[in-house]
Write a protein that holds these residues in place. Structure first.
Motif, PDB file in Angstrom:
ATOM      1  N   ASP A 400     -21.552  27.373 -60.657  1.00 12.63           N
ATOM      2  CA  ASP A 400     -21.204  28.520 -61.200  1.00 12.63           C
ATOM      3  C   ASP A 400     -19.556  28.742 -60.792  1.00 12.63           C
ATOM      4  O   ASP A 400     -18.808  29.276 -61.475  1.00 12.63           O
ATOM      5  N   ARG A 402     -17.653  26.063 -60.126  1.00 12.75           N
ATOM      6  CA  ARG A 402     -16.858  25.217 -60.932  1.00 12.75           C
ATOM      7  C   ARG A 402     -16.434  25.827 -62.010  1.00 12.75           C
ATOM      8  O   ARG A 402     -15.506  25.804 -62.448  1.00 12.75           O
ATOM      9  N   ALA A 403     -17.349  26.259 -62.746  1.00 10.84           N
ATOM     10  CA  ALA A 403     -16.820  27.041 -64.153  1.00 10.84           C
ATOM     11  C   ALA A 403     -16.063  28.191 -63.829  1.00 10.84           C
ATOM     12  O   ALA A 403     -15.024  28.092 -64.757  1.00 10.84           O
ATOM     13  N   LEU A 404     -16.164  28.883 -62.934  1.00  6.98           N
ATOM     14  CA  LEU A 404     -15.336  30.002 -62.652  1.00  6.98           C
ATOM     15  C   LEU A 404     -13.696  29.284 -62.090  1.00  6.98           C
ATOM     16  O   LEU A 404     -12.757  29.823 -62.711  1.00  6.98           O
ATOM     17  N   LYS A 405     -14.062  28.295 -61.396  1.00  6.02           N
ATOM     18  CA  LYS A 405     -12.567  27.345 -61.311  1.00  6.02           C
ATOM     19  C   LYS A 405     -11.874  27.131 -62.567  1.00  6.02           C
ATOM     20  O   LYS A 405     -10.699  27.195 -62.629  1.00  6.02           O
ATOM     21  N   HIS A 406     -12.844  26.346 -63.317  1.00  6.07           N
ATOM     22  CA  HIS A 406     -12.099  26.003 -64.872  1.00  6.07           C
ATOM     23  C   HIS A 406     -11.542  27.155 -65.551  1.00  6.07           C
ATOM     24  O   HIS A 406     -10.249  27.104 -66.198  1.00  6.07           O
ATOM     25  N   GLU A 407     -12.158  28.163 -65.529  1.00  4.23           N
ATOM     26  CA  GLU A 407     -11.847  29.494 -66.106  1.00  4.23           C
ATOM     27  C   GLU A 407     -10.452  30.104 -65.669  1.00  4.23           C
ATOM     28  O   GLU A 407      -9.607  30.295 -66.228  1.00  4.23           O
ATOM     29  N   LEU A 408     -10.416  29.961 -64.302  1.00  5.93           N
ATOM     30  CA  LEU A 408      -8.861  30.292 -63.663  1.00  5.93           C
ATOM     31  C   LEU A 408      -8.132  29.624 -63.698  1.00  5.93           C
ATOM     32  O   LEU A 408      -6.995  29.757 -64.005  1.00  5.93           O
ATOM     33  N   PHE A 410      -7.739  27.803 -66.455  1.00 10.14           N
ATOM     34  CA  PHE A 410      -7.189  27.868 -68.070  1.00 10.14           C
ATOM     35  C   PHE A 410      -6.270  29.264 -68.108  1.00 10.14           C
ATOM     36  O   PHE A 410      -5.180  29.111 -68.609  1.00 10.14           O
ATOM     37  N   LYS A 411      -7.030  30.247 -67.341  1.00  9.76           N
ATOM     38  CA  LYS A 411      -6.407  31.379 -67.286  1.00  9.76           C
ATOM     39  C   LYS A 411      -4.687  31.226 -66.689  1.00  9.76           C
ATOM     40  O   LYS A 411      -3.719  31.512 -67.110  1.00  9.76           O
ATOM     41  N   SER A 414      -2.468  29.078 -68.903  1.00  9.85           N
ATOM     42  CA  SER A 414      -2.157  30.175 -70.096  1.00  9.85           C
ATOM     43  C   SER A 414      -1.136  31.021 -69.465  1.00  9.85           C
ATOM     44  O   SER A 414       0.040  31.271 -70.388  1.00  9.85           O
TER      45      SER A 414
END
Length: 469
Positions: A400, A402-408, A410-411, A414
């Motif tokens: 979880d 790691r997924a949050l890290k990838h999302e952050l 990406f943000k 962006s």
């Protein structure tokens, strides 16, 4: 004990003597010690009445035993209360030289001896309270440890000494009240050792067992190897409990504080025991984990050795059977040499048999060790399963994260792209602003030129107007 036991051949006191004896009172904390004729009587102050009851006959055994039970119960109250108060004021671990503790054991010894049935031996009649105390391990399995320790002590030679040692170990274990309650609840077993009207068979015994709960707040430590428990004389020292009558009123005011301190000390002691138990269990688990591999290797070696010895036994049996058959079929002149070979074979067989017995004993030991090891392994497997479950949950949390890290990330990427676009737009706006500023300057310059031209035209127009007039 002679001060607590009334003689049987005394005359019955009259009402005037009883009233006079009630007036002549020594105050023993909250108890009154008075003389009824020639014998000692203990009464609590709340229960005292100067009006004499109907006089019972002193020759009645039930009356005498009832008074003895009451005296022992009141003495036990005094001893337990004084021991708890003095121990809390002292604030340290008590040893065998502490006087209130010695008097407590003397009082308990008298309570346990009251109403014992006499057993006939070669040396006469003998009364010992060790017999009832041995029953406790059958009722409470935890008492088996101290009973075995008492039997292993080398300096104890009499049952009385063993009983005294048992009381001391039970107090150190803080289980004396529990053991006494379990013993008193089995009156069908106690009837073998006590008379029907003995203290342990009546209500006074249960009261004393309840009072012993308060001793769980006391820390005691005894070294009984050097003590002579067989020859000690159990005499109650009443001078330890003599106080002024007014002091009992002051002590009542501290009752609530004492109760709170008792509860606090009990909770702290219980917490300390639980922590010690957890530490011991953890140490045992660590030791089992370390010895698990070693025991497995030793068991494999032992199994290989047993298989080898069994093969040798089979080979020896075949050789012996072959020698016997050859002795039966061969000529008589060869029997002497063959007999010697047979004796040697028998000797070898005997040695191999003994070796096999030793190996079987060792195998039994190894099997028992393997069973213990398997039990420990099951406990370890359970612990491993729990740790694996915890590991799975931690891995899930890591995924979880790691997924949050990838999302952050990406943000963040962006947002960086947006910042670049905004910076480019800003640069364009700055260029346009500069261009507009240059245009404005040009316009201002052209405006100035136009103003000059206008002024010139105005001046020219003004000059032309008068000429027309």
């Amino acid at each position: 004990m002679s001060a607590l036991t009334p003689p049987t051949d005394m005359p019955t006191p009259t009402t005037d003597k009883i009233t006079q004896a009630a007036m002549e009172t020594i105050y023993l904390c909250k108890f009154r010690v008075s003389m009824d004729g020639e014998w000692l009587c203990l009464r609590e102050l709340d229960d005292i009445s100067l009006t004499p009851d109907p006089e019972p006959t002193h020759e009645d055994p039930n009356y005498l035993m009832a008074n003895e039970r009451m005296n022992l119960m009141n003495m036990a109250k005094l001893s337990i209360k004084g021991l708890i108060e003095s121990a809390l004021n002292l604030g340290r671990t008590l040893d065998s030289d502490y006087a209130p503790l010695q008097q407590f054991f003397v009082v308990m010894e008298h309570c346990l001896k009251h109403g014992l049935k006499a057993k006939k031996t070669f040396l006469g009649q003998n009364k010992s309270f060790w017999g009832p105390l041995e029953l406790v391990e059958k009722l409470v399995p935890e008492a088996a440890e101290i009973t075995a320790s008492v039997k292993d002590l080398p300096g104890l030679k009499t049952p009385v000494g063993r009983g005294r040692a048992w009381l001391r170990l039970a107090l150190m274990q803080k289980k004396l009240s529990e053991y006494m309650k379990a013993l008193i609840n089995k009156k069908e077993l106690l009837s073998e050792f006590y008379e029907p009207n003995a203290l342990m068979m009546e209500e006074e015994g249960a009261i004393i067992a309840g009072l012993l709960v308060g001793l769980n707040v006391i820390d005691a430590n005894f070294c009984m190897k050097g003590e002579d428990l067989d020859s000690q004389v159990g005499v109650i020292d009443f001078s330890m409990y003599l106080k002024d009558g007014n002091s009992s009123k002051g002590s009542e005011g501290d009752g609530q504080i004492t109760a709170i301190l008792d509860q606090k000390n009990y909770v702290e002691e219980l917490n300390r025991h639980l922590n010690a138990t957890v530490n011991n269990l953890q140490a045992k688990v660590d030791a089992l984990e370390k010895s698990n591999t070693k025991l497995t290797e030793e068991l494999a070696v032992a199994n290989n050795r047993i298989i080898t010895l069994q093969e040798e036994m089979e080979r020896v049996k075949e050789e012996s059977s072959y020698i016997l058959e050859s002795n039966r079929k061969g000529p008589k002149q060869d029997r002497t040499s063959e007999g010697q070979a047979l004796s040697e074979a028998r000797k070898h067989l005997k040695e191999e048999t003994q070796l096999r017995l030793d190996v079987e004993k060792e195998l039994e030991i190894q099997i028992s060790m393997r069973q213990e090891m398997e039990l420990a392994m099951k406990m370890l497997e359970k612990d491993v399963c729990e740790k694996q479950d915890a590991l799975v949950s931690l891995r899930q949390q890591l995924d979880d994260l790691r997924a949050l890290k990838h999302e952050l990330a990406f943000k963040l990427q962006s947002s960086d792209l947006g910042v670049k676009q905004k910076s480019e737009l800003n640069s364009r706006l700055e260029e346009k602003t500069n261009q507009m500023a240059a245009t404005i300057k040009q316009l201002e310059q052209s405006e100035k030129d136009l103003v000059k031209q206008a002024k010139t035209l105005n001046s020219a127009a003004n000059k032309l107007i008068p000429k027309h007039h």
